[in-house]
Motif scaffolding. Structure first.
Motif, PDB file in Angstrom:
ATOM      1  N   LEU A 166     -10.696  -1.340  13.769  1.00  0.00           N
ATOM      2  CA  LEU A 166     -11.953  -0.593  13.690  1.00  0.00           C
ATOM      3  C   LEU A 166     -12.637  -0.453  15.049  1.00  0.00           C
ATOM      4  O   LEU A 166     -13.443   0.451  15.244  1.00  0.00           O
ATOM      5  CB  LEU A 166     -12.889  -1.242  12.672  1.00  0.00           C
ATOM      6  CG  LEU A 166     -12.399  -1.161  11.223  1.00  0.00           C
ATOM      7  CD1 LEU A 166     -13.287  -1.983  10.311  1.00  0.00           C
ATOM      8  CD2 LEU A 166     -12.288   0.285  10.762  1.00  0.00           C
ATOM      9  N   ALA A 167     -12.287  -1.317  15.987  1.00  0.00           N
ATOM     10  CA  ALA A 167     -12.820  -1.214  17.350  1.00  0.00           C
ATOM     11  C   ALA A 167     -11.962  -0.283  18.210  1.00  0.00           C
ATOM     12  O   ALA A 167     -12.256  -0.069  19.391  1.00  0.00           O
ATOM     13  CB  ALA A 167     -12.885  -2.601  17.989  1.00  0.00           C
ATOM     14  N   GLY A 168     -10.892   0.264  17.632  1.00  0.00           N
ATOM     15  CA  GLY A 168     -10.001   1.144  18.382  1.00  0.00           C
ATOM     16  C   GLY A 168      -9.051   0.402  19.297  1.00  0.00           C
ATOM     17  O   GLY A 168      -8.431   0.995  20.170  1.00  0.00           O
ATOM     18  N   GLU A 169      -8.906  -0.906  19.090  1.00  0.00           N
ATOM     19  CA  GLU A 169      -8.064  -1.741  19.943  1.00  0.00           C
ATOM     20  C   GLU A 169      -6.687  -2.008  19.335  1.00  0.00           C
ATOM     21  O   GLU A 169      -5.867  -2.700  19.929  1.00  0.00           O
ATOM     22  CB  GLU A 169      -8.765  -3.086  20.187  1.00  0.00           C
ATOM     23  CG  GLU A 169     -10.108  -2.929  20.878  1.00  0.00           C
ATOM     24  CD  GLU A 169     -10.947  -4.195  20.820  1.00  0.00           C
ATOM     25  OE1 GLU A 169     -10.546  -5.176  20.153  1.00  0.00           O
ATOM     26  OE2 GLU A 169     -12.036  -4.181  21.425  1.00  0.00           O
ATOM     27  N   ARG A 170      -6.458  -1.509  18.146  1.00  0.00           N
ATOM     28  CA  ARG A 170      -5.189  -1.746  17.457  1.00  0.00           C
ATOM     29  C   ARG A 170      -4.794  -0.467  16.743  1.00  0.00           C
ATOM     30  O   ARG A 170      -5.618   0.185  16.123  1.00  0.00           O
ATOM     31  CB  ARG A 170      -5.372  -2.901  16.471  1.00  0.00           C
ATOM     32  CG  ARG A 170      -4.132  -3.303  15.778  1.00  0.00           C
ATOM     33  CD  ARG A 170      -4.367  -4.539  14.877  1.00  0.00           C
ATOM     34  NE  ARG A 170      -3.076  -5.021  14.455  1.00  0.00           N
ATOM     35  CZ  ARG A 170      -2.339  -5.891  15.110  1.00  0.00           C
ATOM     36  NH1 ARG A 170      -2.784  -6.442  16.200  1.00  0.00           N
ATOM     37  NH2 ARG A 170      -1.154  -6.253  14.667  1.00  0.00           N
TER      38      ARG A 170
ATOM     39  N   GLY B 233     -16.136   5.546  -0.418  1.00  0.00           N
ATOM     40  CA  GLY B 233     -17.153   6.550  -0.105  1.00  0.00           C
ATOM     41  C   GLY B 233     -16.663   7.535   0.941  1.00  0.00           C
ATOM     42  O   GLY B 233     -15.922   7.170   1.856  1.00  0.00           O
ATOM     43  N   ILE B 234     -17.079   8.776   0.789  1.00  0.00           N
ATOM     44  CA  ILE B 234     -16.658   9.841   1.712  1.00  0.00           C
ATOM     45  C   ILE B 234     -17.104   9.533   3.141  1.00  0.00           C
ATOM     46  O   ILE B 234     -16.376   9.812   4.095  1.00  0.00           O
ATOM     47  CB  ILE B 234     -17.199  11.211   1.246  1.00  0.00           C
ATOM     48  CG1 ILE B 234     -16.565  11.593  -0.102  1.00  0.00           C
ATOM     49  CG2 ILE B 234     -16.948  12.293   2.288  1.00  0.00           C
ATOM     50  CD1 ILE B 234     -15.058  11.768  -0.081  1.00  0.00           C
ATOM     51  N   GLU B 235     -18.292   8.940   3.320  1.00  0.00           N
ATOM     52  CA  GLU B 235     -18.761   8.616   4.669  1.00  0.00           C
ATOM     53  C   GLU B 235     -17.809   7.642   5.356  1.00  0.00           C
ATOM     54  O   GLU B 235     -17.544   7.753   6.552  1.00  0.00           O
ATOM     55  CB  GLU B 235     -20.181   8.008   4.641  1.00  0.00           C
ATOM     56  CG  GLU B 235     -21.222   8.905   4.021  1.00  0.00           C
ATOM     57  CD  GLU B 235     -21.238   8.854   2.482  1.00  0.00           C
ATOM     58  OE1 GLU B 235     -20.674   7.902   1.883  1.00  0.00           O
ATOM     59  OE2 GLU B 235     -21.782   9.789   1.889  1.00  0.00           O
ATOM     60  N   THR B 236     -17.288   6.689   4.599  1.00  0.00           N
ATOM     61  CA  THR B 236     -16.324   5.733   5.162  1.00  0.00           C
ATOM     62  C   THR B 236     -15.037   6.443   5.535  1.00  0.00           C
ATOM     63  O   THR B 236     -14.471   6.209   6.608  1.00  0.00           O
ATOM     64  CB  THR B 236     -16.044   4.595   4.153  1.00  0.00           C
ATOM     65  OG1 THR B 236     -17.280   3.958   3.829  1.00  0.00           O
ATOM     66  CG2 THR B 236     -15.076   3.579   4.725  1.00  0.00           C
TER      67      THR B 236
ATOM     68  N   ILE C 248     -18.217  -0.550   9.807  1.00  0.00           N
ATOM     69  CA  ILE C 248     -18.388   0.470   8.768  1.00  0.00           C
ATOM     70  C   ILE C 248     -18.821  -0.144   7.430  1.00  0.00           C
ATOM     71  O   ILE C 248     -18.780   0.522   6.408  1.00  0.00           O
ATOM     72  CB  ILE C 248     -17.115   1.331   8.588  1.00  0.00           C
ATOM     73  CG1 ILE C 248     -15.915   0.485   8.224  1.00  0.00           C
ATOM     74  CG2 ILE C 248     -16.842   2.149   9.843  1.00  0.00           C
ATOM     75  CD1 ILE C 248     -14.680   1.289   7.849  1.00  0.00           C
ATOM     76  N   GLY C 249     -19.253  -1.381   7.455  1.00  0.00           N
ATOM     77  CA  GLY C 249     -19.761  -2.032   6.254  1.00  0.00           C
ATOM     78  C   GLY C 249     -19.016  -3.305   5.913  1.00  0.00           C
ATOM     79  O   GLY C 249     -17.999  -3.634   6.526  1.00  0.00           O
ATOM     80  N   PRO C 250     -19.510  -4.020   4.904  1.00  0.00           N
ATOM     81  CA  PRO C 250     -18.875  -5.282   4.502  1.00  0.00           C
ATOM     82  C   PRO C 250     -17.612  -5.039   3.693  1.00  0.00           C
ATOM     83  O   PRO C 250     -17.553  -4.158   2.834  1.00  0.00           O
ATOM     84  CB  PRO C 250     -19.945  -5.958   3.647  1.00  0.00           C
ATOM     85  CG  PRO C 250     -20.794  -4.847   3.132  1.00  0.00           C
ATOM     86  CD  PRO C 250     -20.747  -3.756   4.164  1.00  0.00           C
ATOM     87  N   TYR C 251     -16.593  -5.837   3.979  1.00  0.00           N
ATOM     88  CA  TYR C 251     -15.313  -5.775   3.271  1.00  0.00           C
ATOM     89  C   TYR C 251     -14.960  -7.147   2.739  1.00  0.00           C
ATOM     90  O   TYR C 251     -15.391  -8.168   3.283  1.00  0.00           O
ATOM     91  CB  TYR C 251     -14.192  -5.295   4.203  1.00  0.00           C
ATOM     92  CG  TYR C 251     -14.127  -3.795   4.297  1.00  0.00           C
ATOM     93  CD1 TYR C 251     -13.171  -3.080   3.587  1.00  0.00           C
ATOM     94  CD2 TYR C 251     -15.043  -3.084   5.061  1.00  0.00           C
ATOM     95  CE1 TYR C 251     -13.126  -1.698   3.634  1.00  0.00           C
ATOM     96  CE2 TYR C 251     -15.005  -1.702   5.112  1.00  0.00           C
ATOM     97  CZ  TYR C 251     -14.049  -1.018   4.402  1.00  0.00           C
ATOM     98  OH  TYR C 251     -14.007   0.349   4.442  1.00  0.00           O
TER      99      TYR C 251
ATOM    100  N   LEU D 299     -12.496   7.784  13.847  1.00  0.00           N
ATOM    101  CA  LEU D 299     -11.925   6.702  14.662  1.00  0.00           C
ATOM    102  C   LEU D 299     -10.488   7.031  15.072  1.00  0.00           C
ATOM    103  O   LEU D 299     -10.081   6.767  16.194  1.00  0.00           O
ATOM    104  CB  LEU D 299     -11.957   5.395  13.885  1.00  0.00           C
ATOM    105  CG  LEU D 299     -11.226   4.201  14.492  1.00  0.00           C
ATOM    106  CD1 LEU D 299     -11.994   3.685  15.703  1.00  0.00           C
ATOM    107  CD2 LEU D 299     -11.028   3.100  13.486  1.00  0.00           C
ATOM    108  N   GLU D 300      -9.740   7.655  14.175  1.00  0.00           N
ATOM    109  CA  GLU D 300      -8.343   7.972  14.431  1.00  0.00           C
ATOM    110  C   GLU D 300      -8.163   9.313  15.145  1.00  0.00           C
ATOM    111  O   GLU D 300      -7.039   9.733  15.398  1.00  0.00           O
ATOM    112  CB  GLU D 300      -7.571   7.964  13.111  1.00  0.00           C
ATOM    113  CG  GLU D 300      -7.531   6.579  12.495  1.00  0.00           C
ATOM    114  CD  GLU D 300      -6.746   6.525  11.204  1.00  0.00           C
ATOM    115  OE1 GLU D 300      -6.202   7.563  10.761  1.00  0.00           O
ATOM    116  OE2 GLU D 300      -6.649   5.426  10.637  1.00  0.00           O
TER     117      GLU D 300
END
Length: 172
Positions: free
Chosen positions: A72-76, A156-159, A21-24, A166-167
């Motif tokens: 973010l991969a849905g693994e945690r 950002g709203i998109e994030t 979803i972008g750089p952090y 994802l959730e």
């Protein structure tokens, strides 16, 4: 007394993480995570708060990166990291409440204010939510307006929408 890992330092340090979803940027001081910010988001910290770029073998930031990417991969489902966000006592109370919102759940600013026994403090709660330095880890994206709309997300709203999809809160 337990000896410190040779790469652990009390000075601020950070690492850049490229995510789906972008750089952090993730930051730590000593043995605790102090920040998780989307690159260039609102309330992005000044360079002195980030400190130096951490070596690749920094154990805390490596663990934070692994957990963030797995989440973010849905693994945690949740994070298991020592946290030390900087904020006022009121902000700390709000951020503690954010950590209690379960994955797949949401609340409102007014709901948080009522939970603090300060029903008229929704705007102050909103400001505290917006100042959360540990985005995703302290799930401020789970807070919605009273009417259920997506409001104010520093990344950002998109994030915010991507995280709620994802959730399972929003349909893909």
């Amino acid at each position: 007394m337990t000896p410190q890992h040779p790469t652990t330092t009390a000075l601020p340090r950070h690492r850049r993480v490229d995510t789906p979803i972008g750089p952090y940027l993730i930051a730590a001081e000593g043995e605790a995570l102090t920040g998780v910010w989307r690159q260039d988001q609102a309330h992005f910290p000044r360079p002195e708060r980030l400190g130096e770029e951490a070596p690749a073998q920094d154990p805390l930031l490596a663990a934070a990166e692994r957990q963030l990417l797995a989440y973010l991969a849905g693994e945690r489902e949740a994070f298991d990291l020592p946290l030390s966000p900087r904020g006022t006592p009121f902000q700390q109370q709000v951020w503690k409440m954010l950590r209690e919102i379960p994955r797949g759940g949401t609340t409102t600013y007014g709901g948080l204010a009522r939970g603090l026994d300060r029903p008229r403090a929704a705007q102050a709660v909103g400001a505290a939510v917006g100042a959360n330095p540990l985005s995703i880890v302290v799930p401020c994206h789970r807070v919605l307006a009273a009417d259920g709309s997506m409001t104010g997300y520093a990344g950002g709203i998109e994030t915010k929408q991507a995280l709620l999809r994802l959730e399972g809160v929003l349909l893909a």
